[in-house]
Structure formats: C-alpha cells, structure tokens
Design a protein around this motif. Structure first.
Motif, short mmCIF file in Angstrom:
data_model
loop_
_atom_site.label_atom_id
_atom_site.label_comp_id
_atom_site.label_asym_id
_atom_site.label_seq_id
_atom_site.Cartn_x
_atom_site.Cartn_y
_atom_site.Cartn_z
N GLU A 131 2.19 0.64 -6.49
CA GLU A 131 0.74 0.84 -6.38
C GLU A 131 0.32 2.13 -7.09
O GLU A 131 -0.68 2.15 -7.80
CB GLU A 131 0.30 0.87 -4.93
CG GLU A 131 -1.23 1.00 -4.82
CD GLU A 131 -1.72 1.18 -3.41
OE1 GLU A 131 -2.55 0.36 -3.00
OE2 GLU A 131 -1.28 2.13 -2.73
N ARG A 132 1.10 3.19 -6.91
CA ARG A 132 0.78 4.44 -7.60
C ARG A 132 0.83 4.27 -9.11
O ARG A 132 -0.01 4.80 -9.84
CB ARG A 132 1.72 5.56 -7.13
CG ARG A 132 1.40 6.04 -5.71
CD ARG A 132 2.16 7.31 -5.34
NE ARG A 132 3.60 7.14 -5.32
CZ ARG A 132 4.31 6.64 -4.30
NH1 ARG A 132 3.68 6.25 -3.21
NH2 ARG A 132 5.62 6.54 -4.38
N ALA A 133 1.78 3.48 -9.61
CA ALA A 133 1.88 3.23 -11.05
C ALA A 133 0.67 2.45 -11.56
O ALA A 133 0.13 2.75 -12.63
CB ALA A 133 3.17 2.47 -11.36
N ILE A 134 0.22 1.47 -10.79
CA ILE A 134 -0.97 0.70 -11.18
C ILE A 134 -2.19 1.61 -11.22
O ILE A 134 -2.98 1.58 -12.17
CB ILE A 134 -1.19 -0.49 -10.24
CG1 ILE A 134 -0.12 -1.55 -10.45
CG2 ILE A 134 -2.58 -1.10 -10.43
CD1 ILE A 134 -0.12 -2.65 -9.41
N SER A 152 -2.25 4.81 -11.69
CA SER A 152 -2.11 5.71 -12.84
C SER A 152 -2.49 5.01 -14.13
O SER A 152 -3.17 5.58 -14.99
CB SER A 152 -0.68 6.24 -12.94
OG SER A 152 -0.39 7.08 -11.85
N ALA A 153 -2.05 3.76 -14.28
CA ALA A 153 -2.39 3.00 -15.49
C ALA A 153 -3.89 2.75 -15.60
O ALA A 153 -4.48 2.88 -16.68
CB ALA A 153 -1.62 1.68 -15.51
N VAL A 154 -4.53 2.40 -14.48
CA VAL A 154 -5.98 2.17 -14.47
C VAL A 154 -6.70 3.46 -14.82
O VAL A 154 -7.64 3.48 -15.63
CB VAL A 154 -6.45 1.60 -13.12
CG1 VAL A 154 -7.96 1.64 -12.99
CG2 VAL A 154 -5.93 0.19 -12.93
N ASN A 155 -6.28 4.58 -14.23
CA ASN A 155 -6.91 5.86 -14.52
C ASN A 155 -6.72 6.27 -15.98
O ASN A 155 -7.64 6.79 -16.61
CB ASN A 155 -6.39 6.95 -13.57
CG ASN A 155 -6.89 6.76 -12.16
OD1 ASN A 155 -7.92 6.14 -11.93
ND2 ASN A 155 -6.15 7.29 -11.20
N ALA A 156 -5.54 6.03 -16.53
CA ALA A 156 -5.30 6.35 -17.94
C ALA A 156 -6.19 5.51 -18.84
O ALA A 156 -6.79 6.03 -19.80
CB ALA A 156 -3.82 6.14 -18.28
N ALA A 157 -6.32 4.23 -18.55
CA ALA A 157 -7.19 3.36 -19.35
C ALA A 157 -8.64 3.82 -19.24
O ALA A 157 -9.37 3.81 -20.25
CB ALA A 157 -7.05 1.91 -18.89
N GLN A 171 0.84 -1.19 0.00
CA GLN A 171 0.00 0.00 0.00
C GLN A 171 0.88 1.25 0.00
O GLN A 171 1.88 1.31 0.70
CB GLN A 171 -0.91 -0.01 1.22
CG GLN A 171 -1.95 1.07 1.19
CD GLN A 171 -3.00 0.89 2.28
OE1 GLN A 171 -2.90 -0.01 3.09
NE2 GLN A 171 -3.99 1.74 2.28
N ASP A 172 0.48 2.23 -0.83
CA ASP A 172 1.15 3.52 -0.94
C ASP A 172 2.55 3.43 -1.54
O ASP A 172 3.33 4.38 -1.46
CB ASP A 172 1.21 4.25 0.41
CG ASP A 172 -0.18 4.52 0.97
OD1 ASP A 172 -1.09 4.81 0.18
OD2 ASP A 172 -0.35 4.41 2.19
#
Length: 166
Positions: A135-138, A140-145, A130-131
């Motif tokens: 995790e931040r990269a994942i 970011s990738a989910v938000n970009a998708a 966590q944190d």
C-alpha cells in the motif's frame, strides 16, 4: 425492513424480491445502480454464489415515516463463483454497512446501500492490506505521478504566459 433482512440473512433471494416494488431501485454506492427485481435478484444471486457462507447480521434499525435505516454487518469466504469479474480466492471479507430503504405501499421502492468499497476490495485481494508495504508503494507511485503531472502543467502554464507576453 426486518422481514427483508431476515430473507437476506437466509440468503433467500426469492423471499427478498417479494419485498420489492416492480420499479424498485438499489443504489449500491461502491458498485452502481440496480433497477427492478431482475437486476436486484441477479446481484444477490451472484453475491451468494461467490460467498456461499455469507452471513448478515442486523445491528441498529432506525424507523422514520416512509423510510428505515438498517445498520448491518456481513462476512463470508470468497470460495464459490466469480464475483463482479473477480475469481474466488478463498479470502474472508468482513463488511459493515447501512441501508436506507424507502417504503411505499408495503414495498421497498428505493434502497441506498452504503458500505466500505475499499474494505471489500482489500478483503477479496484487489487492494493490498492497509498499512502494508504494498500500500505504501502504491501511494508513493500515485504521489510521484501527481508531482510529475503538476510539473508538466506548471511548465505548460509558464510557456503559455511567455507566448502571451510576447
């Protein structure tokens, strides 16, 4: 319920199964439904084989007429056999959960077990800490998708509106 959890604490699957009705059901919220003593026993044998030092302690117990809620904590190292298709890696898992057990004729007939599936997945290494940067990269990738899907959907909607207007 206390006797059942004593058997859990001892990792004694046979003693655990003595508490179950033949048609008993366990709903492990993060994993799925287990029906009958054979499936329940297989799950706990796999758990205890994967985490040979798994310890369970009971916190609070709330008793109703036909049901009992048991707050518990569990921890152990993933040093034994594979669990749910994941190979052991030696990591420590620490869980908190609540089981809501329905009892009829002195036997467990239904148990809905709530515990944090993400904490378990983090503990065995299926998710990053966590944190963490990972995790931040994942996220970011989910938000970009999600943003790309939204733009594509908005474009399809605009195109459909133009076709309908024409």
């Amino acid at each position: 319920a206390r006797s059942y959890f004593k058997a859990v604490a001892k990792r004694d699957v046979d003693a655990m199964l003595e508490h179950w009705a033949d048609d008993g059901v366990v709903d492990l919220i993060p994993l799925g439904i287990l029906r009958g003593p054979a499936e329940i026993g297989a799950f706990f044998r796999e758990l205890f084989a994967a985490f040979p030092d798994f310890e369970t302690t009971v916190g609070r117990v709330a008793v109703g007429r036909d049901e009992v809620s048991v707050e518990w904590r569990g921890q152990g190292h993933f040093t034994g056999a594979p669990f749910q298709g994941v190979d052991p890696n030696g990591r420590l898992i620490e869980l908190r959960g609540v089981d809501v057990i329905e009892i009829a004729d002195g036997k467990n007939v239904n148990n809905t077990a709530y515990y944090d599936g993400m904490a378990f997945a983090r503990g065995i290494g299926m998710l990053p800490p966590q944190d963490s940067g990972a995790e931040r990269a994942i996220k970011s990738a989910v938000n970009a998708a999600t943003r790309v899907k939204r733009v594509v959907a908005d474009g399809r909607d605009a195109l459909a509106q133009r076709r309908n207007a024409a």
